[in-house]
Design an enzyme around this catalytic site. Sequence first.
Site, mmCIF file in Angstrom:
data_model
loop_
_atom_site.group_PDB
_atom_site.id
_atom_site.type_symbol
_atom_site.label_atom_id
_atom_site.label_comp_id
_atom_site.label_asym_id
_atom_site.label_seq_id
_atom_site.Cartn_x
_atom_site.Cartn_y
_atom_site.Cartn_z
ATOM 1 N N CYS A 1 0.902 -1.083 -0.072
ATOM 2 C CA CYS A 1 0.139 0.112 -0.171
ATOM 3 C C CYS A 1 0.945 1.389 -0.254
ATOM 4 O O CYS A 1 1.253 1.790 1.118
ATOM 5 C CB CYS A 1 -0.959 0.005 1.291
ATOM 6 N N CYS B 1 -0.328 4.669 1.910
ATOM 7 C CA CYS B 1 -0.343 4.704 3.212
ATOM 8 C C CYS B 1 0.789 5.352 3.961
ATOM 9 O O CYS B 1 0.768 5.701 5.092
ATOM 10 C CB CYS B 1 -0.386 3.155 3.599
#
Length: 240
Positions: free
Chosen positions: A33, A36
């Site tokens: 991710c 993030c």
Amino acid sequence: MAVKAITDEAHFQTELAAAGGKLVVVDFTAAWCGQCRNISPSQGMSIMPMFIFYRARTKIDRMQGADINGLEAKIQKHYVTSLYESGEDYGHGMLDLNTFIQKNRCECLNESNDHPMVNALSSSGGHLVSDCDEQLIISITFNQLVKISAIKLKAPPSHGPKKVSEQDLVLGQKDLVSGSPIPLHFVKFQNVQNMQLFVKDNHSGDETTIIDHLAFIGSPIPTTKMDDFQRVAGKKGESH
């Protein structure tokens, strides 16, 4: 705010239990991710943009997406209403159930338009005042099943409630000044989502009753919501 890395389910449950009435914010790591990293507490972590908020081992809110302002707003909201932050410890896993009150489904008959009940559900939100006479009928709805062990009523000694039905409580003026928890028959409130209080009169005997703060002490009953489950493989109708 302390940040801890959770290693497994047992560790997670242990930390939730140790937190008691503190607000706990859980995020989930995922190396894939990229976005993030913008919201990670350190540059060395990649965090899935899913945040779940807990109190008393019970999920109270969730947020998706790497929205720093949105996350800060939710933390502030639940931080303010957190039992831990108020400095009060009721013991035996009991806490102020304010977080679990569904305020848009609560009502109070005979409340003043200028001083409605919602004011009294916060310790610093103003106060509740009766309208036509001294009586009030207060209906509280929680967003899930709870156990209630006590109520707290803080009010001016002269105009605060004197007799409150539910268990025929008689409140002294010292009770109203201190705002200390008033025990209920716990067995009666082991599994409730709604509660009604009828304020019969006040200590002054006149037509105006005032409540500065109304709180319920107890514990949420953990429940499993089907929305928390997500299909991770296959299509609907397939067997595994």
